[in-house]
Scaffold this motif. Structure first.
Motif, PDB file in Angstrom:
ATOM      1  N   GLY A 296       0.807  -1.218   0.000  1.00 17.72           N
ATOM      2  CA  GLY A 296       0.000   0.000   0.000  1.00 17.72           C
ATOM      3  C   GLY A 296       0.843   1.272   0.000  1.00 17.72           C
ATOM      4  O   GLY A 296       0.342   2.346  -0.321  1.00 17.72           O
TER       5      GLY A 296
ATOM      6  N   SER B 109       6.425  -5.851   4.626  1.00 21.13           N
ATOM      7  CA  SER B 109       6.035  -7.104   4.004  1.00 21.13           C
ATOM      8  C   SER B 109       7.022  -7.386   2.873  1.00 21.13           C
ATOM      9  O   SER B 109       7.859  -6.552   2.526  1.00 21.13           O
ATOM     10  CB  SER B 109       4.605  -7.025   3.476  1.00 21.13           C
TER      11      SER B 109
ATOM     12  N   GLY C 157       7.727 -12.301   8.323  1.00 22.21           N
ATOM     13  CA  GLY C 157       6.958 -13.381   7.704  1.00 22.21           C
ATOM     14  C   GLY C 157       7.737 -14.665   7.539  1.00 22.21           C
ATOM     15  O   GLY C 157       8.866 -14.786   8.003  1.00 22.21           O
ATOM     16  N   GLN C 158       7.087 -15.591   6.852  1.00 19.67           N
ATOM     17  CA  GLN C 158       7.620 -16.943   6.682  1.00 19.67           C
ATOM     18  C   GLN C 158       9.053 -16.957   6.177  1.00 19.67           C
ATOM     19  O   GLN C 158       9.898 -17.669   6.691  1.00 19.67           O
ATOM     20  CB  GLN C 158       6.731 -17.703   5.694  1.00 19.67           C
TER      21      GLN C 158
ATOM     22  N   GLY D  36      10.922 -14.275   6.042  1.00 19.40           N
ATOM     23  CA  GLY D  36      11.658 -13.207   6.702  1.00 19.40           C
ATOM     24  C   GLY D  36      11.817 -13.565   8.173  1.00 19.40           C
ATOM     25  O   GLY D  36      12.213 -14.661   8.509  1.00 19.40           O
TER      26      GLY D  36
ATOM     27  N   GLN E  26       1.591 -15.939   4.637  1.00 19.92           N
ATOM     28  CA  GLN E  26       3.046 -15.931   4.839  1.00 19.92           C
ATOM     29  C   GLN E  26       3.477 -14.725   5.675  1.00 19.92           C
ATOM     30  O   GLN E  26       4.434 -14.815   6.429  1.00 19.92           O
ATOM     31  CB  GLN E  26       3.779 -15.920   3.499  1.00 19.92           C
TER      32      GLN E  26
ATOM     33  N   ASN F 216      -5.986  -0.280   6.602  1.00 14.94           N
ATOM     34  CA  ASN F 216      -6.082  -0.780   5.243  1.00 14.94           C
ATOM     35  C   ASN F 216      -7.334  -0.181   4.607  1.00 14.94           C
ATOM     36  O   ASN F 216      -8.359  -0.060   5.269  1.00 14.94           O
ATOM     37  CB  ASN F 216      -6.167  -2.311   5.247  1.00 14.94           C
TER      38      ASN F 216
ATOM     39  N   MET G 240      -3.682   4.904   4.418  1.00 17.36           N
ATOM     40  CA  MET G 240      -2.511   4.946   5.306  1.00 17.36           C
ATOM     41  C   MET G 240      -1.789   6.298   5.260  1.00 17.36           C
ATOM     42  O   MET G 240      -1.179   6.721   6.242  1.00 17.36           O
ATOM     43  CB  MET G 240      -1.542   3.800   4.985  1.00 17.36           C
ATOM     44  N   PHE G 241      -1.882   6.973   4.109  1.00 17.33           N
ATOM     45  CA  PHE G 241      -1.196   8.275   4.001  1.00 17.33           C
ATOM     46  C   PHE G 241      -1.914   9.343   4.823  1.00 17.33           C
ATOM     47  O   PHE G 241      -1.287  10.144   5.496  1.00 17.33           O
ATOM     48  CB  PHE G 241      -1.086   8.690   2.530  1.00 17.33           C
TER      49      PHE G 241
ATOM     50  N   GLU H  49       0.888 -12.912 -10.145  1.00 12.61           N
ATOM     51  CA  GLU H  49       2.134 -12.192  -9.856  1.00 12.61           C
ATOM     52  C   GLU H  49       3.382 -13.071 -10.039  1.00 12.61           C
ATOM     53  O   GLU H  49       4.382 -12.634 -10.598  1.00 12.61           O
ATOM     54  CB  GLU H  49       2.073 -11.688  -8.403  1.00 12.61           C
TER      55      GLU H  49
END
Ligand SMILES: Cc1cc2nc3c(=O)[nH]c(=O)nc-3n(C[C@H](O)[C@H](O)[C@H](O)COP(=O)(O)OP(=O)(O)OC[C@H]3O[C@@H](n4cnc5c(N)ncnc54)[C@H](O)[C@@H]3O)c2cc1C
Lengths: 319, 264
Positions: free
Chosen positions: A212, A236, A252-253, A255, A274, A289, A308-309, B37
């Protein structure tokens, strides 16, 4: 009534804890029935792991010596197919991990078995096996069954089933796997680079940005926002893949797991399975979001459906 | 020397959506169709091998209805001279087992030296097609690949396989091989306007099941990987939604953060 056969997973000499979760899933599936649960340990020296998988509910541990120290797809496929042939299990349960992505579908195709991946619920409806998994970026669940299939391969989502604390004393047997021609050869493991950057696994307060954020030039303002709030900046995967933040910041998975985190603010992150693997456990997740249906809201404690901004700008003004 | 790249058109659900009448999928009217993707990365990986050597052909193939041709054109706009699309109404709602059978026939017909699929497609995330295809062909395979060192003629490729937690395995694999390609292996290119224009003229071969020597009955007889009983919206979480103007929402957020930090 065929047994439930769980296949243990290990790497670099360590049992993958997802194995114990998969055993818990098998116990759950067995329910009140008298179906047996067996755990197969494929390893160079299966005894290394036998003591760790004898959890409550396990009836038998099957030691399967294989000539490879680490995962090798041809060897594992041949061993699991031979086990299936000999034992005729109703269900073969494996953790849903990178290793099983590399061979579970092949076992299913070669054996003509049913197969569902990334399953987080499995139950019997009468005699019929039913599995539940997600679809469309976690926005829907799909319930599947396996008509005409005597054996079904299920890979089980991690971080869902709670391993039992209780040990049992299952019987232990030996199984000789057929030789298999290994067409891949392990060369080495490469550990993630320890960059001089922060260690997010130790951070208590995190602010993470996802796709985003839109473009690289926008990253800076969220860096500043994190600093102002006294939070550690995370991200992410797409943000790290694009090189907008170092890989060491990826949650994450593939990371990092933010093990010590108490508050996790997720901005513009959809909540893929993930990503959640690295942060789902955080007690206070705050998600921003613009999509009210984003799956991140299913695990958040607080949610803002919005941009978000705009939120970031207001936060800056108010801090 | 040829690399076959299976690609897919995926459905992404709208913010508001309804289920199909039979409750087994989302009503297609509420889906936006996009290219998967992961396939940008697998196609790029193939193009990079093509550009680094002489005499390499890259062929995208998709199993999908008429409008799935878009994903082939999208590939061809970046490189490659022709594409293949397989479709038959019997493939509607096909499970991975059926797709694997179809692609195996395409491989038999095309005789590629390498097949690169995506690690998964983000609509259903089965992650079964590539490795299942290799099994159907009897080929070596490796999944979740983030590095490929190989040039035409090499009997083996050296690969990087991404594991959990940032760990990577380096391995070698015998060729021909099916690889499932992971995000981040490369930086996929964008098509140029000229490329997009040229792609419109490039041939796309439409194949039916019969053209591949298969029938809907063959697929049915083999059985699917599974049968969908129903789809449903999961229960929404317990998130407390913060309402109001952005200013009010941010103010509440600051409050919550301070509370949580104070309590910790
Ligand atoms: C083997 C494997 C390992 C993986 N490992 C990881 C991992 O470790 N970590 C990880 O994160 N991913 C990982 N992934 C990738 C994962 O599947 C997703 O692709 C990724 O998490 C998506 O990141 P995202 O949520 O930022 O992007 P998206 O899914 O694209 O979501 C972006 C979100 O931002 C929202 N948004 C857009 N603009 C705004 C705005 N202005 N304001 C507010 N919201 C906005 C959108 O509504 C959307 O929900 C892995 C995938 C595989 C296959």
């Amino acid at each position: 009534m065929g047994e439930i056969l769980v296949v243990a997973e290990h790497r670099q000499g360590q049992l993958n804890p997802a194995t114990l979760e998969t055993i818990a899933a098998a116990v759950n599936l067995k329910g009140g029935s008298d179906r047996k649960i067996a755990v197969a340990v494929l390893a160079e020296n299966p005894d290394d792991f036998v003591g760790q998988v004898g959890k409550a509910g396990v009836d038998e541990i099957v030691k399967v010596p294989v000539g490879v120290a680490s995962f090798q797809s041809d060897t594992y496929e041949a061993a699991v197919l031979a086990l299936a042939e000999a034992r005729k299990p109703s269900v073969i349960m494996l953790p849903h991990t990178v290793d099983t992505w590399g061979y579970a579908p092949a076992v299913a195709v070669r054996g003509g078995f049913g197969c569902a991946t990334d399953v987080f619920e499995a139950k019997y409806d009468g005699d019929e096996l039913v599995a539940v998994r997600a679809a469309y970026a976690e926005k829907l669940h799909m319930e599947v069954d396996f008509p005409g299939k005597d054996t079904v391969v299920l890979t089980v989502r991690t971080n869902v089933f709670k391993p039992s604390e209780d040990d049992a004393s299952p019987s232990v047997s030996d199984f000789a796997a057929p030789p298999a021609e290994a067409r891949t050869t392990h060369m080495k493991f490469i550990e993630p680079e320890q960059t001089g950057d922060v260690d997010i696994t130790q951070a208590e307060y995190m602010l993470s940005i996802g796709r985003g954020v839109g473009e690289e030039d926008n990253v800076e303002e969220f860096k500043e926002l994190a600093d102002t709030l006294g939070f550690t900046l995370g991200c992410s995967r797409p943000i790290a893949d694009n090189g907008w933040l170092p890989k060491s910041r990826q949650v994450g998975q593939s990371g990092k797991t933010v093990a010590k985190c108490k508050v996790y603010v997720a901005l513009g992150i959809s909540g893929s399975v993930q990503h959640m693997a690295g942060m789902k456990h955080v007690p206070n997740i705050i998600a921003v979001n613009k999509d009210a249906e984003a799956s991140i809201f299913t695990i958040a404690r607080y949610g803002i459906v919005g941009d978000m901004f705009e939120i970031a700008e207001e936060l800056r003004e108010q801090m | 020397m040829k690399i076959l790249v299976p690609v897919k058109q995926i459905g992404v659900v709208d913010e508001d959506f309804e289920l199909r009448g039979d409750g087994k999928d989302v009503d297609p009217d509420f889906l936006n169709f996009e290219a998967n993707e992961w396939d940008d990365y697998s196609y790029e990986a193939a193009l990079q091998i093509m550009e680094a050597a002489d005499g390499v052909e890259v062929v995208p193939v998709t199993v999908g209805p008429d409008d799935a041709e878009d994903v082939l054109r999208r590939c061809l706009a970046k490189g490659g001279e022709r594409g293949i699309r397989v479709w038959d109404d019997a493939l509607e709602d096909a499970s991975p087992a059926a797709i694997v059978q179809v692609l195996a026939k395409v491989v038999e017909k095309e005789q590629p030296d390498m097949v690169f699929t995506g690690t998964l497609s983000s609509d259903r995330s089965y992650a079964q097609t590539g490795v299942g295809l290799a099994a159907a062909l009897g080929w070596p395979h490796a999944a979740v690949i983030t590095g490929i060192e190989w040039k035409p003629g090499d009997p083996k490729a050296t690969l990087l396989r991404e594991l959990e937690g940032g760990l990577v395995e380096q391995l070698s694999v015998n060729c021909p091989v099916v690889l499932t390609i992971q995000l981040g292996i490369n930086t996929p290119r964008y098509a140029s306007l000229r490329g997009v224009k040229q792609a419109k003229e490039k041939p796309v071969e439409d194949l039916s099941l019969a053209d591949l020597g298969l029938s809907g009955d063959d697929l049915a007889a083999a059985g699917g990987s599974f049968r969908v009983r129903r789809m449903y919206k999961p229960e929404t979480g317990q998130a407390e939604l913060i309402e109001g103007t952005p200013a009010e929402q941010a103010a509440r957020l600051v409050e919550i953060i301070n509370e949580l930090k104070g309590a910790a």
